[in-house]
Motif scaffolding. Sequence first.
Motif, short mmCIF file in Angstrom:
data_model
loop_
_atom_site.label_atom_id
_atom_site.label_comp_id
_atom_site.label_asym_id
_atom_site.label_seq_id
_atom_site.Cartn_x
_atom_site.Cartn_y
_atom_site.Cartn_z
N LEU A 79 0.83 -1.21 0.00
CA LEU A 79 0.00 0.00 0.00
C LEU A 79 0.86 1.26 0.00
O LEU A 79 0.54 2.23 -0.69
CB LEU A 79 -0.95 0.01 1.19
CG LEU A 79 -2.17 -0.89 1.09
CD1 LEU A 79 -2.92 -0.95 2.41
CD2 LEU A 79 -3.11 -0.42 -0.03
N LYS A 80 1.94 1.24 0.74
CA LYS A 80 2.83 2.40 0.74
C LYS A 80 3.44 2.62 -0.65
O LYS A 80 3.55 3.76 -1.10
CB LYS A 80 3.92 2.22 1.80
CG LYS A 80 3.38 2.40 3.21
CD LYS A 80 4.45 2.27 4.25
CE LYS A 80 5.40 3.43 4.11
NZ LYS A 80 6.38 3.50 5.20
N ARG A 81 3.78 1.55 -1.32
CA ARG A 81 4.31 1.66 -2.68
C ARG A 81 3.25 2.25 -3.61
O ARG A 81 3.54 3.13 -4.43
CB ARG A 81 4.76 0.29 -3.20
CG ARG A 81 5.33 0.31 -4.61
CD ARG A 81 5.71 -1.09 -5.09
NE ARG A 81 4.61 -2.04 -5.06
CZ ARG A 81 3.65 -2.13 -5.99
NH1 ARG A 81 3.63 -1.29 -7.01
NH2 ARG A 81 2.70 -3.04 -5.89
N LEU A 82 2.00 1.80 -3.48
CA LEU A 82 0.93 2.33 -4.32
C LEU A 82 0.64 3.80 -3.98
O LEU A 82 0.31 4.59 -4.88
CB LEU A 82 -0.32 1.47 -4.20
CG LEU A 82 -0.19 0.05 -4.79
CD1 LEU A 82 -1.47 -0.74 -4.58
CD2 LEU A 82 0.18 0.09 -6.26
N CYS A 83 0.76 4.17 -2.72
CA CYS A 83 0.60 5.58 -2.33
C CYS A 83 1.65 6.44 -3.04
O CYS A 83 1.34 7.53 -3.54
CB CYS A 83 0.72 5.75 -0.82
SG CYS A 83 -0.70 5.17 0.12
N GLU A 84 2.88 5.96 -3.09
CA GLU A 84 3.94 6.68 -3.78
C GLU A 84 3.64 6.78 -5.27
O GLU A 84 3.91 7.81 -5.90
CB GLU A 84 5.29 5.98 -3.57
CG GLU A 84 5.81 6.08 -2.16
CD GLU A 84 7.04 5.22 -1.91
OE1 GLU A 84 7.52 4.54 -2.85
OE2 GLU A 84 7.50 5.21 -0.75
N HIS A 85 3.07 5.72 -5.82
CA HIS A 85 2.70 5.70 -7.24
C HIS A 85 1.65 6.78 -7.52
O HIS A 85 1.72 7.46 -8.54
CB HIS A 85 2.19 4.30 -7.59
CG HIS A 85 2.26 3.97 -9.04
ND1 HIS A 85 3.45 3.81 -9.72
CD2 HIS A 85 1.28 3.75 -9.94
CE1 HIS A 85 3.20 3.52 -10.97
NE2 HIS A 85 1.89 3.48 -11.13
N VAL A 86 0.67 6.91 -6.63
CA VAL A 86 -0.36 7.95 -6.79
C VAL A 86 0.28 9.33 -6.73
O VAL A 86 -0.02 10.21 -7.54
CB VAL A 86 -1.47 7.81 -5.71
CG1 VAL A 86 -2.39 9.02 -5.72
CG2 VAL A 86 -2.27 6.54 -5.92
N SER A 87 1.15 9.53 -5.78
CA SER A 87 1.78 10.83 -5.58
C SER A 87 2.71 11.22 -6.73
O SER A 87 3.00 12.40 -6.92
CB SER A 87 2.57 10.85 -4.27
OG SER A 87 1.69 10.65 -3.18
N ALA A 88 3.17 10.25 -7.50
CA ALA A 88 4.13 10.50 -8.56
C ALA A 88 3.50 11.04 -9.85
O ALA A 88 4.23 11.40 -10.77
CB ALA A 88 4.91 9.22 -8.88
N GLY A 89 2.19 11.09 -9.92
CA GLY A 89 1.56 11.55 -11.15
C GLY A 89 0.27 12.30 -10.89
O GLY A 89 -0.35 12.14 -9.85
N ALA A 90 -0.10 13.12 -11.84
CA ALA A 90 -1.36 13.86 -11.72
C ALA A 90 -2.53 12.96 -12.08
O ALA A 90 -2.38 11.98 -12.83
CB ALA A 90 -1.33 15.07 -12.65
#
Length: 96
Positions: free
Chosen positions: A76-87
């Motif tokens: 989940l933390k990895r996916l949170c970073e993925h969300v934060s990395a793009g608009a």
Amino acid sequence: MIDYQVQEFGKTIARGSRGIDIFWLDGLDQSRIPMLRHLLPYADTMFNSSQVSSLAEELDGLPEDNPLVPEIRDELKRLCEHVSAGAHRQLWFLGD
């Protein structure tokens, strides 16, 4: 089980490999999981980029003996970073 995935413009671009059993959250202090307590076993829940930042901090406070730790928490933390990395990305939790 609640599945989780990252979507961008309605298209899935990343997904979790394991589901979350809502009962794993029952024994937790609800005041310490303000984001996770919004998950529903039979409905979908979406977190935007601001909300995933809060969720990532919350995940760090999960007790080590919870079934979410470490595999699902780390994913989940990895996916949170993925969300934060793009608009225009969101983290979706998909209930049964």
